[in-house]
Each structure stands twice: as C-alpha cells, then as structure tokens.
Design an enzyme around this catalytic site. Structure first.
Site, PDB file in Angstrom:
ATOM      1  N   ASP A  73       3.870   8.061  -6.827  1.00 21.44           N
ATOM      2  CA  ASP A  73       5.046   7.867  -5.969  1.00 21.44           C
ATOM      3  C   ASP A  73       6.363   8.006  -6.730  1.00 21.44           C
ATOM      4  OD1 ASP A  73       3.417   7.217  -3.743  1.00 21.44           O
ATOM      5  OD2 ASP A  73       3.229   5.161  -4.468  1.00 21.44           O
TER       6      ASP A  73
ATOM      7  N   HIS B 103       0.833  -1.190   0.000  1.00 19.78           N
ATOM      8  CA  HIS B 103       0.000   0.000   0.000  1.00 19.78           C
ATOM      9  C   HIS B 103       0.883   1.261   0.000  1.00 19.78           C
ATOM     10  CE1 HIS B 103      -3.134   2.778   0.601  1.00 19.78           C
ATOM     11  NE2 HIS B 103      -3.613   2.414   1.764  1.00 19.78           N
TER      12      HIS B 103
ATOM     13  N   HIS C 277      -1.398   0.963 -11.704  1.00 20.39           N
ATOM     14  CA  HIS C 277      -2.226   1.378 -10.576  1.00 20.39           C
ATOM     15  C   HIS C 277      -3.542   0.615 -10.633  1.00 20.39           C
ATOM     16  CE1 HIS C 277      -4.493   3.963  -7.856  1.00 20.39           C
ATOM     17  NE2 HIS C 277      -3.336   4.372  -7.406  1.00 20.39           N
TER      18      HIS C 277
END
Lengths: 282, 282
Positions: free
Chosen positions: B219, B129, B168
């Site tokens: 990220d 996560h 994703h």
C-alpha cells in the site's frame, strides 16, 4: 434475503455508523435494525406482490406483532403475537454458527456494524445454514396424513435418504428450543384448523427418533407454527434474520471489545515450481 | 465501499445467481463483477460530486483503463493504464486475509456468490484490513520534503508511535509486491511532477528499515502511484475491491468444491449458574 441484505447495506450507506464505534451507538443501531427488519419485509411483500406501497408505521409495541401486522394488514391475535415473541427469542442467538462467525470476522477488521450484519445475512441465506425451516415445511406438506408420512419416511430411511431438519452440529440428544416451540405450535395449529400438519410433523419426529435416534432441530415445528400464522414460506429465513440480528450485533460488540482481527493462514497444497510460460504462449 | 457493497448486493437481488451454482456461471458472474466495479465507482463519483449521470460504457479493453476513463472523463495514458494493470494484478489475491476468509465462510453455507462478495467488501472496508493505502498517503502528505519526513519519523519512532503502512502479518523480510510497485510509482510520479511525494515515501522507507528493520507493504508506494494518477484517496480501498474480486471469487469456487461449512465452536468463559430473575424484577 436479498432484499434484507441490500436494504441494510443501503441504510448503512445513507446513515453510516460513526467511525468511533462506541458500544452505545452500536446498541442503538442494533435496536433500529431489529425494528426495521419487519418494515423492510412487509413493504417488500406488498410492493413485490401487488405493487402496493404500504405505510410501515403501526402502533404495535413489539417487532413480532409489527411484522405480522404489516404482512396481513391487521393486528395479530394475542396468541400469534405470543408465538412470534417466543420464536424470535429462541432464534435470537446461537453461539458461533456460520453467520455469527461471518459477522465476527468482518467486525475484526474494524468494519462498521452494517457491513457485519450484511455479511451475516448473506451467510444465513445459504441452504446449509438458514434454509432449513423452509425445507421442513416442504417435507411436511408432502403428506396428507400422519400415517402416510410415517410409511414414506420409513421407506426413505431404509433407502438411506437424508431427511432434512433432523440432527444438529451442536446438540447431541435434543434441541432444547424444540420443547417450547412444540407446545406453542400445537396451540397455533389447532387455532388455525391445521392439526393435520402438526400431526404429520409430530409423527415424523417419532419415526425419526425410533429408527435413527435423530431429533428435529428448532426449525421443524417452527415451520408448522409459521404456516399456521399464514407466513409465506419465503419469509421463514428472513424472520430468522429478524431474530438473529440481536445475537449477531452482540457478537460484533464483543469482537470489537476483543480488538483482534480474524485471519487464518492457509497451507498451500498445490503443485510447486512450475515453469513460467508467457501468456501469449499459453 | 458502502456503494460497492450495496451495488453488488442489489445486482445480486435483481439478477440472482442460479441455485445450481455451476462453476461456469460463477466465473461469468465474477468477470461481470470485475467489469462493473469501475462503472459503479465512476457513476457514483460524478453523481455524488456534481449530480451528473454519466454513461458507463467506454471502448477501453481493460477494467483499469475503463475506471480511469470514467473517473477523469478521458482515456488514460499508456503509462497510467500499465500502472493500473500492475496494481490490479498485485492486489488480486492474497491467501486467507480477512475479506477472503469472510467470503469462504459465507460460501461454506451454500450462499450465492453475491452474498460472498458483499460480505468480503464489508470486511475489506475495515481500517485494519483495506484502509492502509488511504492512511499511507495521509502520512506522506504531512511532509513537504524528504528531510522533514526523516526528522519527524525518527522522532515518532523514538516516541514509540506506530507508523502505519509498515510490517505485514504474512511477510517477514519484505513485501515482494513492493519491488514492482516502486519502479512504476517512480515513473508515474516523475511524469506527474510529483517526485517530491515519491522521495518522501522512499525516505520514510529507508528510515523505517534503518531504525526498526520494518518494510512497507504494497500500500505504501501504491498510495503515491494512485495520487499521481489523480485518483481521490477515498477510491483507494474501492480499487482494492476491483482487484480482489478475482481472488475472492476464486476462493468462493474453491470453497464450494470443498463443500464444507465453516463453523467454529466457542468456549464459554462467562459466569455459570446465575439465578433466574423475572424480567419485571430486573
């Protein structure tokens, strides 16, 4: 519950689980958490109430006896120990309840076992989940006699009030755990000279069945049992933690073996396409 | 992550939320948690690394600047502050991800907001996560030049290795947050004399798109941005907490308004009707 949540989170920070997440280590940590729950509660109880810092080692060979020993400062009777064992076993595991499911969602991300249990404790602290046995005792203590209880409960049911402690999202005809708890509770209540409280609880049970075909869940007689063992009411839900850690951690291990992340999608049902207004104009 | 989980759990034990659970109080607590995250991290950082107990008050008027100020012991530049704000806003909320869902399951039991956030932090700590931006930097730092990165990534893709930070569960063509992060990251990297790391990240992005039609998630460039602001890699996921508390707590409030407990049922698929064997015979 805040103390257990914080205590286990802190233990996880100081002695973290290895990132390899082997089942053997998870089982060891689960055992150690089961053993530590009584110590956390017992230490907190004396420190919070009288500032006394107790020793948390005893020579008891069960977590139930260890907890009662620390709480009361003396070895529990054989009857109390037996009752604690039965209660802990009955509360140990119960399928996909909200706290277990919380632990599984956390475990699904690959988080450590302390994160899972910390989350589960938080979920169990909610009044719609773990709080029922505390409320059960409150209801039972309202009445001096079984007759008084019967009269009042009949009136409340007529007024369509909800009587907490009855009905269960999973069971439809009875809570099978109740049979065992009831026999032990009777014995405990008689030994403690608290037959009256037992009679109140039993009478409400009969009335609720007669008028609503509703049965008590396991918390109903557990409350009487815990009270007979002089366990303060605010430890009822923490005791549930002490039992349920076994179930939670078994589910964590199972979820890890499954290897899936639990991540539902949501359907957005709010307004669409609103004009953008700069923040200084809002 | 352990420090934030334990810190917020302890704050919830010492200054608990009222049992009335009004939305106004929940919003106040959410604001205070947002403000406290940087202080918890900054204090821990200096105490854990050098034993220094810092003051956690600054005159910064944003949580991003406050965190950078405590971390580095000096006010951040305007560029760094702006980048932190953008990053925190982009990470603030993201639908029913696992940590948000954890918070909603806990909130559904009627638990306090600290229990919800404590559980969410635990879920976010899992490598499937929240951990992606830490791993992104690890990958990027493997390469001295963009050409080296390209050659190695092509080889890894050929060998069917997974390159973390790409793809994703929700987005299918690109992560819309990436566009904003990328521009800011370029600016930060140039100012920090770290164009090289940016170039490595960008080249891997192009190669992954060319050979796998995969795009980086938010990220990927965030890692380069944080590194340019001299944020140690183990604070990347905690910064995610600092941002996401706003989303988590909004979901908690929404779940409370909904008033439902989240409690799935499970289908038992194990063996049936096994004979009972007394424990001493097992």
């Amino acid at each position: 519950m805040d103390v257990l949540r914080t205590g286990f989170s802190a233990i996880g920070a100081v002695t973290p689980e290895s990132t390899t997440h082997t089942e053997a280590e998870a089982r060891d940590i689960a055992d150690s958490m089961l053993a530590k729950t009584g110590s956390l509660l017992g230490y907190w109880h004396h420190f919070a109430n009288s500032g006394k810092r107790i020793e948390v080692e005893t020579d008891d060979d069960s977590i139930g006896a260890h907890f009662l020993h620390l709480l009361h400062g003396e070895k529990p009777s054989a009857l109390w120990e037996k009752a604690m064992h039965a209660s802990l076993v009955l509360y140990a595991e119960h399928e996909f309840n909200a706290s277990t499911f919380t632990g599984r969602v956390i475990a699904g991300t690959g988080a450590d076992i302390y994160s899972c249990v910390t989350g589960s404790i938080g979920a169990l602290s909610g009044p719609k989940h773990g709080g029922a046995n505390e409320v059960a005792l409150e209801i039972q203590l309202r009445y001096a006699t079984a007759d008084q209880a019967e009269a009042d409960i009949r009136k409340r049911v007529e007024n369509k009030e909800v009587v907490i402690g009855f009905g269960h999202p999973v069971y439809t005809v009875s809570d099978p755990r109740n049979e065992i708890v009831k026999v032990l509770t009777k014995e405990l209540a008689t030994a403690a000279g608290k037959d009256n409280l037992y009679d109140v609880a039993e009478r409400i049970e009969s009335v609720m069945w007669e008028v609503k075909k509703m049965f008590p869940n396991v918390d109903w007689f557990s409350a009487v049992a815990y009270d007979a063992m002089k366990i303060p009411v605010n430890y009822f839900t923490p005791l549930f933690v002490m039992a349920r850690i076994s179930g939670w951690t078994a589910h964590v291990i199972e979820q890890r073996n499954d290897g899936k992340i639990i991540r539902p999608t949501a359907t957005y049902v709010g307004p669409e396409d609103r004009p953008y207004l700069p923040i200084e104009k809002r």
